[in-house]
Design an enzyme around this catalytic site. Structure first.
Site, short mmCIF file in Angstrom:
data_model
loop_
_atom_site.label_atom_id
_atom_site.label_comp_id
_atom_site.label_asym_id
_atom_site.label_seq_id
_atom_site.Cartn_x
_atom_site.Cartn_y
_atom_site.Cartn_z
N MET A 1 0.87 -1.17 0.00
CA MET A 1 0.00 0.00 0.00
C MET A 1 0.91 1.22 0.00
O MET A 1 1.76 1.38 0.88
CB MET A 1 -0.92 0.03 1.22
CG MET A 1 -1.94 1.15 1.17
SD MET A 1 -3.03 1.10 -0.29
CE MET A 1 -4.10 -0.27 0.12
N GLY B 1 3.27 -1.44 -4.96
CA GLY B 1 4.21 -2.55 -4.91
C GLY B 1 4.65 -2.84 -6.33
O GLY B 1 3.83 -2.89 -7.25
N ALA C 1 2.80 -5.84 -7.97
CA ALA C 1 1.40 -5.56 -8.29
C ALA C 1 1.28 -4.50 -9.38
O ALA C 1 0.43 -4.61 -10.27
CB ALA C 1 0.67 -5.10 -7.03
N ASN D 1 17.05 0.39 -14.40
CA ASN D 1 17.20 1.81 -14.77
C ASN D 1 18.68 2.19 -14.61
O ASN D 1 19.52 1.33 -14.35
CB ASN D 1 16.27 2.70 -13.95
CG ASN D 1 16.58 2.69 -12.46
OD1 ASN D 1 17.66 2.31 -12.02
ND2 ASN D 1 15.62 3.14 -11.65
N GLN E 1 15.67 10.10 -21.51
CA GLN E 1 16.59 9.75 -22.60
C GLN E 1 16.18 8.47 -23.32
O GLN E 1 16.86 8.04 -24.26
CB GLN E 1 18.01 9.58 -22.05
CG GLN E 1 18.58 10.84 -21.42
CD GLN E 1 18.59 12.01 -22.37
OE1 GLN E 1 19.08 11.90 -23.49
NE2 GLN E 1 18.01 13.13 -21.95
N GLY E 2 15.08 7.84 -22.88
CA GLY E 2 14.59 6.67 -23.58
C GLY E 2 15.12 5.37 -23.00
O GLY E 2 15.27 5.23 -21.79
N ASP F 1 4.21 12.82 -12.32
CA ASP F 1 4.60 11.91 -11.24
C ASP F 1 5.24 10.68 -11.89
O ASP F 1 4.59 9.97 -12.65
CB ASP F 1 3.37 11.53 -10.42
CG ASP F 1 3.68 10.60 -9.25
OD1 ASP F 1 4.84 10.18 -9.10
OD2 ASP F 1 2.74 10.27 -8.49
N ALA G 1 5.41 5.18 -11.06
CA ALA G 1 5.24 3.83 -11.61
C ALA G 1 5.73 3.70 -13.05
O ALA G 1 5.39 2.74 -13.73
CB ALA G 1 3.77 3.42 -11.52
N ALA G 2 6.54 4.63 -13.50
CA ALA G 2 6.95 4.60 -14.91
C ALA G 2 7.72 3.33 -15.26
O ALA G 2 7.45 2.68 -16.28
CB ALA G 2 7.80 5.83 -15.23
N GLY G 3 8.68 2.97 -14.42
CA GLY G 3 9.46 1.76 -14.69
C GLY G 3 8.60 0.51 -14.68
O GLY G 3 8.75 -0.38 -15.53
N ASP G 4 7.68 0.42 -13.72
CA ASP G 4 6.79 -0.74 -13.64
C ASP G 4 5.88 -0.81 -14.86
O ASP G 4 5.59 -1.89 -15.38
CB ASP G 4 5.94 -0.66 -12.37
CG ASP G 4 6.77 -0.75 -11.11
OD1 ASP G 4 7.86 -1.36 -11.15
OD2 ASP G 4 6.34 -0.20 -10.07
#
Length: 305
Positions: free
Chosen positions: A13, A40, A43, A185, A225-226, A247, A250-253
């Site tokens: 959470m 998480g 998730a 990353n 940078q992609g 924000d 959660a971009a990587g997820d």
């Protein structure tokens, strides 16, 4: 219908505060807002893969508390198979997140029930792995369990993705042979390789080092940078779509889930990377972790600036 993407990992959470900037040691700041949001890394990646077109099953643990109920319900609302999400005698995992006015964040994670993810849990739900095409792991559950899951997925002949997050040290050497796609990353790639990653050239050096250690292929996500793709024969740089970030939580997820969903649907590696990039770019234009993750129709409708 059996899941074609199985995510093994954490459910937390997220307790999210927005503030003008990240506080210094010993400092108290007045924040703008507070929210509780299902998250998480495991998730989040499961939700991303489901919204972006995959049939998804989650393997994980939640606590016997209200957060545990909410975390499971959030996955069920996405049509994710939760039969392998176990309730244990502990509090659910939480992540304390501060997001500043520049959309940068600082995060403290308390594992809680995620610490109950033992290798025995993987064995108990072996049939779930057997039905998958793609298996995704991260590092918010115990290392012994991640290593066991990677090796079992390799034994079963699945496409194995490891998102080594959060990473602060090299991976166990015997994991690499089980990994088809290692997706760190910049900071994670630096921690895993022991090399600086602050440009495309240094990212190439780190990726080459990780492949030499045994990883099949490496995708280093580089934010604005992609992404850099390396397969041992060469490199390809994929520029990022241009968007206004709100924000980045959660971009990587979102990238990992989108990439996995695209691979599972039969797209090429290049198509899957671009698909994951568009999904990640859309996610940073919205606040929150799971609420920010786009759908397949969002990605299909995306028009670059």
């Amino acid at each position: 219908m059996p899941a074609n993407v199985v995510v093994i990992g954490s459910l937390n959470m997220d307790l999210v505060t927005r503030a003008p900037r990240l506080p210094k040691g010993g400092e108290t700041l007045i924040g703008h807002s507070f929210a509780t949001v299902s998250g998480g890394k495991g998730a989040n990646q499961a939700v991303a893969a489901a919204r972006l077109g995959a049939q998804v099953a989650m393997v994980g643990c939640v606590g016997n508390d209200d957060y545990g109920v909410q975390l499971r319900d959030a996955l069920l609302a996405e049509q994710i198979d939760c039969r392998a999400v176990s309730t244990v005698e502990d509090s659910s995992g939480v992540a304390l997140i501060i997001v500043d006015d520049n959309s940068q964040n600082a995060i403290v994670i308390v594992a809680g029930a995620n610490g109950a993810m033992t290798p025995a849990v993987i064995d108990r739900f072996d049939a779930v792995l057997q039905a998958a095409d793609v298996v995704i792991c991260q590092l918010e559950i115990p290392d012994a369990t991640v290593g066991h899951a990677l090796k079992r997925a390799r034994e079963l002949g699945k496409t194995v993705i490891l998102n080594p997050a959060p990473a602060s040290r090299p991976l166990p050497a015997d994991w690499f042979a089980a990994i088809d796609y290692l997706i760190p990353n910049e900071s994670e790639a630096a921690a895993l390789s022991g090399l600086p990653v602050d440009s495309l050239e240094t990212a190439e050096s780190a990726a080459s080092h990780l492949i030499a250690m045994g990883a099949g292929k490496v995708i280093i996500t580089l934010g604005a940078q992609g992404s850099l793709f390396a397969n041992g024969q060469g490199f390809e740089h994929f520029p990022a779509p241009k968007v206004k970030a709100v924000d980045t939580t959660a971009a990587g997820d979102t990238f990992v889930g989108g990439f996995a969903a695209a691979l599972a649907s039969g797209k090429s590696e290049a198509e899957a990377i671009r698909y994951g990039q568009i999904a990640a770019a859309l996610s940073v234009t919205r606040a929150g972790a799971q609420p920010s993750i786009p759908t397949m129709s969002d990605v299909q409708a995306f028009k670059p600036a």
